[in-house]
Design a protein around this motif. Structure first.
Motif, PDB file in Angstrom:
ATOM      1  N   ARG A  81      37.344   8.208  39.746  1.00 38.42           N
ATOM      2  CA  ARG A  81      36.114   7.989  38.982  1.00 38.42           C
ATOM      3  C   ARG A  81      36.010   8.834  37.719  1.00 38.42           C
ATOM      4  N   THR A  82      37.124   8.986  37.005  1.00 42.59           N
ATOM      5  CA  THR A  82      36.982   9.714  35.745  1.00 42.59           C
ATOM      6  C   THR A  82      36.331   8.827  34.692  1.00 42.59           C
ATOM      7  N   GLY A  83      36.558   7.512  34.774  1.00 42.74           N
ATOM      8  CA  GLY A  83      36.002   6.612  33.761  1.00 42.74           C
ATOM      9  C   GLY A  83      36.547   6.904  32.375  1.00 42.74           C
ATOM     10  N   MET A  84      37.715   7.520  32.308  1.00 39.23           N
ATOM     11  CA  MET A  84      38.251   7.992  31.027  1.00 39.23           C
ATOM     12  C   MET A  84      39.463   7.213  30.548  1.00 39.23           C
TER      13      MET A  84
ATOM     14  N   TRP B 197      46.964  19.014  33.433  1.00 40.08           N
ATOM     15  CA  TRP B 197      46.186  20.028  32.720  1.00 40.08           C
ATOM     16  C   TRP B 197      45.060  20.565  33.590  1.00 40.08           C
ATOM     17  N   SER B 198      44.625  19.744  34.554  1.00 41.23           N
ATOM     18  CA  SER B 198      43.588  20.214  35.471  1.00 41.23           C
ATOM     19  C   SER B 198      44.081  20.021  36.892  1.00 41.23           C
ATOM     20  N   GLU B 199      43.492  20.789  37.796  1.00 42.00           N
ATOM     21  CA  GLU B 199      44.028  20.830  39.157  1.00 42.00           C
ATOM     22  C   GLU B 199      42.857  20.945  40.133  1.00 42.00           C
TER      23      GLU B 199
ATOM     24  N   ASP C 232      47.238  13.850  36.512  1.00 44.42           N
ATOM     25  CA  ASP C 232      45.791  13.833  36.255  1.00 44.42           C
ATOM     26  C   ASP C 232      45.483  12.730  35.241  1.00 44.42           C
ATOM     27  N   ALA C 233      44.243  12.691  34.774  1.00 47.14           N
ATOM     28  CA  ALA C 233      43.849  11.596  33.880  1.00 47.14           C
ATOM     29  C   ALA C 233      44.692  11.599  32.596  1.00 47.14           C
ATOM     30  N   LEU C 234      44.981  12.786  32.063  1.00 49.21           N
ATOM     31  CA  LEU C 234      45.793  12.846  30.839  1.00 49.21           C
ATOM     32  C   LEU C 234      47.206  12.335  31.090  1.00 49.21           C
TER      33      LEU C 234
ATOM     34  N   LEU D 288      36.258  -2.965  40.355  1.00 43.05           N
ATOM     35  CA  LEU D 288      35.983  -3.339  38.958  1.00 43.05           C
ATOM     36  C   LEU D 288      37.181  -4.003  38.291  1.00 43.05           C
ATOM     37  N   ASP D 289      38.378  -3.744  38.821  1.00 42.12           N
ATOM     38  CA  ASP D 289      39.566  -4.346  38.214  1.00 42.12           C
ATOM     39  C   ASP D 289      39.611  -5.851  38.459  1.00 42.12           C
ATOM     40  N   GLU D 290      38.938  -6.310  39.525  1.00 37.79           N
ATOM     41  CA  GLU D 290      38.900  -7.758  39.753  1.00 37.79           C
ATOM     42  C   GLU D 290      38.108  -8.437  38.627  1.00 37.79           C
TER      43      GLU D 290
ATOM     44  N   LEU E 233      40.581  -3.132  31.228  1.00 37.12           N
ATOM     45  CA  LEU E 233      40.477  -2.280  32.421  1.00 37.12           C
ATOM     46  C   LEU E 233      39.075  -2.409  33.006  1.00 37.12           C
ATOM     47  N   GLY E 234      38.921  -1.984  34.262  1.00 41.16           N
ATOM     48  CA  GLY E 234      37.583  -1.766  34.795  1.00 41.16           C
ATOM     49  C   GLY E 234      37.041  -0.489  34.165  1.00 41.16           C
ATOM     50  N   SER E 235      35.730  -0.292  34.204  1.00 40.62           N
ATOM     51  CA  SER E 235      35.187   0.892  33.522  1.00 40.62           C
ATOM     52  C   SER E 235      35.423   2.176  34.312  1.00 40.62           C
ATOM     53  N   GLU E 236      35.677   2.071  35.611  1.00 40.35           N
ATOM     54  CA  GLU E 236      36.088   3.268  36.368  1.00 40.35           C
ATOM     55  C   GLU E 236      36.728   2.837  37.676  1.00 40.35           C
ATOM     56  N   SER E 237      37.416   3.780  38.316  1.00 39.20           N
ATOM     57  CA  SER E 237      37.993   3.446  39.620  1.00 39.20           C
ATOM     58  C   SER E 237      37.187   4.176  40.689  1.00 39.20           C
ATOM     59  N   THR E 238      37.176   3.598  41.903  1.00 39.76           N
ATOM     60  CA  THR E 238      36.295   4.150  42.939  1.00 39.76           C
ATOM     61  C   THR E 238      36.854   5.414  43.590  1.00 39.76           C
TER      62      THR E 238
ATOM     63  N   VAL F 188      45.444  -2.389  36.674  1.00 39.98           N
ATOM     64  CA  VAL F 188      44.883  -2.575  38.018  1.00 39.98           C
ATOM     65  C   VAL F 188      45.327  -1.415  38.894  1.00 39.98           C
ATOM     66  N   LYS F 189      44.382  -0.815  39.593  1.00 35.93           N
ATOM     67  CA  LYS F 189      44.720   0.340  40.425  1.00 35.93           C
ATOM     68  C   LYS F 189      44.467   0.034  41.901  1.00 35.93           C
ATOM     69  N   GLN F 190      45.365   0.522  42.743  1.00 39.62           N
ATOM     70  CA  GLN F 190      45.106   0.431  44.183  1.00 39.62           C
ATOM     71  C   GLN F 190      44.337   1.683  44.594  1.00 39.62           C
TER      72      GLN F 190
HETATM   73  C1  LIG Z   1      42.742  13.723  44.804  1.00 37.41           C
HETATM   74  C2  LIG Z   1      42.689  13.536  43.326  1.00 37.41           C
HETATM   75  C3  LIG Z   1      42.814  14.625  42.533  1.00 37.41           C
HETATM   76  C4  LIG Z   1      42.751  14.498  41.176  1.00 37.41           C
HETATM   77  N1  LIG Z   1      42.848  15.595  40.448  1.00 37.41           N
HETATM   78  C5  LIG Z   1      42.691  15.504  39.134  1.00 37.41           C
HETATM   79  C6  LIG Z   1      42.711  16.651  38.378  1.00 37.41           C
HETATM   80  O1  LIG Z   1      42.891  17.757  38.885  1.00 37.41           O
HETATM   81  N2  LIG Z   1      42.525  16.523  37.053  1.00 37.41           N
HETATM   82  C7  LIG Z   1      42.315  15.314  36.460  1.00 37.41           C
HETATM   83  O2  LIG Z   1      42.133  15.248  35.234  1.00 37.41           O
HETATM   84  N3  LIG Z   1      42.332  14.193  37.173  1.00 37.41           N
HETATM   85  C8  LIG Z   1      42.486  14.261  38.493  1.00 37.41           C
HETATM   86  N4  LIG Z   1      42.454  13.129  39.242  1.00 37.41           N
HETATM   87  C9  LIG Z   1      42.238  11.848  38.564  1.00 37.41           C
HETATM   88  C10 LIG Z   1      43.479  11.092  38.247  1.00 37.41           C
HETATM   89  O3  LIG Z   1      44.566  11.190  39.040  1.00 37.41           O
HETATM   90  C11 LIG Z   1      43.106   9.640  38.162  1.00 37.41           C
HETATM   91  O4  LIG Z   1      43.383   8.945  39.341  1.00 37.41           O
HETATM   92  C12 LIG Z   1      43.817   8.955  37.040  1.00 37.41           C
HETATM   93  O5  LIG Z   1      43.993   9.848  36.023  1.00 37.41           O
HETATM   94  C13 LIG Z   1      43.073   7.759  36.461  1.00 37.41           C
HETATM   95  O6  LIG Z   1      41.760   8.006  36.431  1.00 37.41           O
HETATM   96  P1  LIG Z   1      40.789   7.136  37.287  1.00 37.41           P
HETATM   97  O7  LIG Z   1      41.475   6.562  38.449  1.00 37.41           O
HETATM   98  O8  LIG Z   1      39.592   7.941  37.536  1.00 37.41           O
HETATM   99  O9  LIG Z   1      40.560   5.961  36.278  1.00 37.41           O
HETATM  100  P2  LIG Z   1      39.245   5.528  35.581  1.00 37.41           P
HETATM  101  O10 LIG Z   1      39.276   5.984  34.182  1.00 37.41           O
HETATM  102  O11 LIG Z   1      38.027   5.808  36.411  1.00 37.41           O
HETATM  103  O12 LIG Z   1      39.511   3.982  35.664  1.00 37.41           O
HETATM  104  C14 LIG Z   1      39.460   3.130  34.547  1.00 37.41           C
HETATM  105  C15 LIG Z   1      40.404   1.974  34.750  1.00 37.41           C
HETATM  106  O13 LIG Z   1      41.734   2.440  34.759  1.00 37.41           O
HETATM  107  C16 LIG Z   1      42.445   1.859  35.808  1.00 37.41           C
HETATM  108  N5  LIG Z   1      43.470   2.749  36.290  1.00 37.41           N
HETATM  109  C17 LIG Z   1      43.313   4.021  36.670  1.00 37.41           C
HETATM  110  N6  LIG Z   1      44.465   4.512  37.128  1.00 37.41           N
HETATM  111  C18 LIG Z   1      45.368   3.511  37.044  1.00 37.41           C
HETATM  112  C19 LIG Z   1      46.709   3.373  37.399  1.00 37.41           C
HETATM  113  N7  LIG Z   1      47.353   4.369  37.979  1.00 37.41           N
HETATM  114  N8  LIG Z   1      47.346   2.191  37.171  1.00 37.41           N
HETATM  115  C20 LIG Z   1      46.669   1.160  36.624  1.00 37.41           C
HETATM  116  N9  LIG Z   1      45.381   1.221  36.291  1.00 37.41           N
HETATM  117  C21 LIG Z   1      44.742   2.375  36.501  1.00 37.41           C
HETATM  118  C22 LIG Z   1      41.370   1.668  36.863  1.00 37.41           C
HETATM  119  O14 LIG Z   1      41.764   0.788  37.827  1.00 37.41           O
HETATM  120  C23 LIG Z   1      40.228   1.177  36.034  1.00 37.41           C
HETATM  121  O15 LIG Z   1      40.380  -0.166  35.748  1.00 37.41           O
HETATM  122  C24 LIG Z   1      42.540  13.227  40.591  1.00 37.41           C
HETATM  123  C25 LIG Z   1      42.446  12.122  41.407  1.00 37.41           C
HETATM  124  C26 LIG Z   1      42.516  12.258  42.755  1.00 37.41           C
HETATM  125  C27 LIG Z   1      42.376  11.051  43.622  1.00 37.41           C
END
Ligand SMILES: Cc1cc2nc3c(=O)[nH]c(=O)nc-3n(C[C@@H](O)[C@H](O)[C@H](O)COP(=O)(O)OP(=O)(O)OC[C@H]3O[C@@H](n4cnc5c(N)ncnc54)[C@H](O)[C@@H]3O)c2cc1C
Length: 259
Positions: free
Chosen positions: A124-127, A221-223, A94-96, A38-40, A116-121, A7-9
């Protein structure tokens, strides 16, 4: 069945969202924090599976101190307990990096199913679901609109651009869900009161065996190198029908190369 829901805030989509000018990460203090919508649905599905098969639902969130507000909402819906992965070293991952940290926490907690939800708002990597599955060596069943568990088998209907896939895997598995899957319940007053007493364990990076050089802004890895606000929407073209509306609409569409 031991189910963990991630769950993500996220900043409230109804408010203006901004990036910080110093490190170009999300300015989480500039907007109200809410549960990623989507996490709800993910929490609701976990609760339904628990009601059908027994077991326990744990909420896992990674984020700053105020993410506990989000955790409490999931607990008020009916989850049993929570783990809050919280450490300054995680800021800007980052996502990784996020998937690495969350996967280490999941190994610590133990699970039969991660939802998980399929993406966060916000990002929004959805990864995250796919990355977690890879890191945990578990099957990934993404974009689920229906989930069924029977023994150690899990069957999922996935929504795709061309229709539905029916896929099957063995537990432990990672599932991400879409909003079609269910109707999340509202926390009851009793649930809100009960949530205050439910255990929330806070883990720092050392507690979850997270290597400091794999997380945080400096190790991403990305910025984000630059950003700009989206330009305001320009006024559209209005065509009033004065007998030749059809022809003028066709001319307009042709000028934009739509026809
Ligand atoms: C300002 C900003 C800059 C960013 N820069 C980069 C960047 O340079 N490179 C990069 O690769 N990524 C970057 N990100 C993305 C990265 O930080 C994501 O927030 C994080 O990796 C998770 O991806 P997501 O939130 O898009 O999850 P998604 O894959 O869209 O979400 C899928 C599910 O995962 C859950 N989830 C996501 N994060 C968490 C968490 N922390 N705890 C619990 N559940 C979680 C969501 O709630 C959802 O249910 C950036 C984000 C922001 C806001």
């Amino acid at each position: 069945m031991n189910i963990v829901v991630c769950v993500k805030q996220v900043p409230d989509t109804a408010t203006e969202r901004k990036l910080r000018s110093d490190d170009k990460t999300l300015d989480r203090d500039a907007a109200d924090g809410v549960v990623n919508e989507l996490d709800e649905y993910a929490v609701e599905e976990a609760l339904r599976l628990k009601e059908a098969h027994g077991g326990e639902v744990t909420v896992l969130s990674m984020g700053p101190a105020r993410a506990t507000e989000t955790i409490r909402k999931a607990l008020a819906m009916g989850a049993d307990k929570a783990v809050h992965l919280h450490d300054d070293a995680l800021h800007g991952s980052d996502a990784l990096g996020t998937s690495y940290a969350v996967s280490q926490a999941l190994k610590k907690i133990g699970f039969d199913l991660v939802i998980l939800g399929s993406e966060s708002t916000d990002a929004r990597t959805g990864m995250l679901a796919a990355m977690l599955a890879e890191r945990l060596g578990a099957p990934q069943l993404t974009l689920a609109s229906k989930v069924e568990v029977e023994g150690t088998a899990i069957r999922v209907e996935r929504i795709t651009d061309y229709g539905y896939d029916k896929v099957e895997a063995s537990l432990p598995a990672v599932v991400s869900v879409v909003e079609k899957i269910n109707e999340p319940r509202y926390p009851s007053f009793k649930g809100i009161m009960a949530a205050k007493k439910k255990p929330v364990e806070t883990l720092g990076i050392a507690d979850a065996d997270i290597a400091a050089d794999q997380v945080g802004l400096a190790n991403s890895w990305s910025e984000v190198v630059d950003f700009a606000a989206a330009p305001p929407r320009a006024a559209g073209t209005v065509i009033k029908d004065e007998g030749d509306g059809g022809a003028r609409a066709a001319e307009f569409l042709a000028s934009k190369k739509f026809i």
